[in-house]
Design an enzyme around this catalytic site. Structure first.
Site, PDB file in Angstrom:
ATOM      1  N   HIS A 212       0.806  -1.239   0.000  1.00  0.00           N
ATOM      2  CA  HIS A 212       0.000   0.000   0.000  1.00  0.00           C
ATOM      3  C   HIS A 212       0.840   1.292   0.000  1.00  0.00           C
ATOM      4  O   HIS A 212       0.287   2.368  -0.147  1.00  0.00           O
ATOM      5  CB  HIS A 212      -1.001  -0.002   1.168  1.00  0.00           C
ATOM      6  CG  HIS A 212      -0.388   0.295   2.511  1.00  0.00           C
ATOM      7  ND1 HIS A 212      -1.139   0.730   3.582  1.00  0.00           N
ATOM      8  CD2 HIS A 212       0.883   0.220   2.957  1.00  0.00           C
ATOM      9  CE1 HIS A 212      -0.351   0.905   4.624  1.00  0.00           C
ATOM     10  NE2 HIS A 212       0.882   0.603   4.277  1.00  0.00           N
ATOM     11  N   GLN A 263       0.833  10.755   2.865  1.00  0.00           N
ATOM     12  CA  GLN A 263       2.147  10.377   3.393  1.00  0.00           C
ATOM     13  C   GLN A 263       3.046   9.554   2.469  1.00  0.00           C
ATOM     14  O   GLN A 263       4.264   9.549   2.640  1.00  0.00           O
ATOM     15  CB  GLN A 263       1.963   9.616   4.726  1.00  0.00           C
ATOM     16  CG  GLN A 263       3.254   9.461   5.503  1.00  0.00           C
ATOM     17  CD  GLN A 263       3.057   8.982   6.917  1.00  0.00           C
ATOM     18  OE1 GLN A 263       2.064   8.348   7.237  1.00  0.00           O
ATOM     19  NE2 GLN A 263       4.012   9.277   7.777  1.00  0.00           N
TER      20      GLN A 263
END
Ligand code: ASE
Length: 302
Positions: A212, A263
């Protein structure tokens, strides 16, 4: 029924107001954690007044009283009145998950969210506009090298490790027992520099919250590399939060996916993404196990 609910939401937007207030609830719990409220109440072994908590933690009496009262209202603390004085006590949930010393503590996760995730989400508007992470704007760090941002100092690296570890304390058991792994004798938990470095041979590779983080092309490259290093009869165990196939939930995973946007360079995916990825890399017999908690498990064989 649905009409009735939306009608009352039109009369007064209760649900909407609750969503809009969510950040204050999060930040109140984070702050109590950072101040040491839950550790103090666990260690004191008796209920304390707001004044006693203030004195022991070195805070203002008024500030801590408001914070404690909110924590009582959301059932994270309890209160008892004795001769008109409020005595605050912890709950089992707070002792188990919020106190630092508990083996199931989420303290590290909370610290990370409060000090790193929260500032990143402050730039969500730009993340959505630009379609890229906000490490540069938030922390002055280059956005391409995501782990040089995440590991920007020894302290930050330890905080991130703490976050990763605290989820495994609560989700690890379901992941580790999702499949019968007894046929795999040598196991590698993949981390670190797996794009450039050599991957040693093993029976099973664990990729926990790795896929991910990255774009598709890097994921294909990584899984092909693992496939060629993998022993005959070996496999790969992936731990990720899975979206529903139609991407309409779970809400938690949708928020994780936005978190990956602010992020990293990755996102959360539905099971079919992992099946395609694994098949393209040469793996077969892909099995998906949904835990019903935050993280799910996928097993594929060489
Ligand atoms: C990663 C996992 C995380 C990279 C960056 C991350 C998490 C937060 N930042 O592999 C943990 C899971 N997500 C959330 C929102 O807690």
């Amino acid at each position: 029924m649905a009409e009735h609910l939306s009608q009352s939401e039109l009369d007064y937007p209760f649900k909407l107001m609750e969503y809009l207030n969510g950040f204050r609830i999060s930040k109140a719990i984070f702050s109590a954690c950072e101040l040491g409220v839950f550790d103090l109440l666990l260690e004191s072994q008796k209920p304390l007044t707001a004044g006693e908590v203030a004195q022991k933690l070195g805070t203002s009496g008024d500030g801590i009283e408001r914070l404690l009262d909110l924590l009582v209202a959301i059932e994270i603390l309890e209160v008892e009145l004795m001769q008109g004085t409020a005595y605050y006590n912890s709950t089992d949930v707070a002792n188990l998950y919020l106190a630092k010393s508990s083996p199931k503590s989420l303290h590290s996760l909370i610290i990370y969210h409060s000090q790193t995730t929260y500032p990143l989400w402050n730039n969500l508007v730009d993340a959505v506009r630009e379609g890229k992470n906000q490490n540069e704007k938030t922390f002055g760090l280059p956005s391409e090298e995501i782990f040089s941002a995440i590991y920007r100092s020894e302290e930050e690296m330890l905080k991130f490790m703490g976050l990763m570890n605290s989820t495994w304390v609560i989700d690890g058991h379901d992941i580790a027992t999702a499949f019968d792994l007894s046929c795999f004798k040598s196991i590698i938990d993949l981390g670190g520099n797996f794009f450039d470095g050599e991957i040693p041979s093993a029976d099973l590779y664990i990729l926990a919250r790795i896929i991910h983080d990255w774009k598709d092309d890097k994921n294909v490259k990584l899984l092909k590399k693992i496939h060629s290093a993998c022993n005959k009869g070996g496999g790969v165990l992936i731990a990720e939060a899975l979206l529903f196939e139609n991407r309409r939930g779970p809400t938690m995973v949708q928020t994780f996916s936005l978190n990956m946007l602010v992020q990293t360079e990755g996102k959360e995916h539905p099971p079919s993404y992992y099946t395609h990825l694994l098949t393209e890399a040469g793996f077969r017999d892909v099995q998906v196990y949904r835990t019903g908690k935050s993280y799910d498990a996928i097993l594929a064989l060489k």
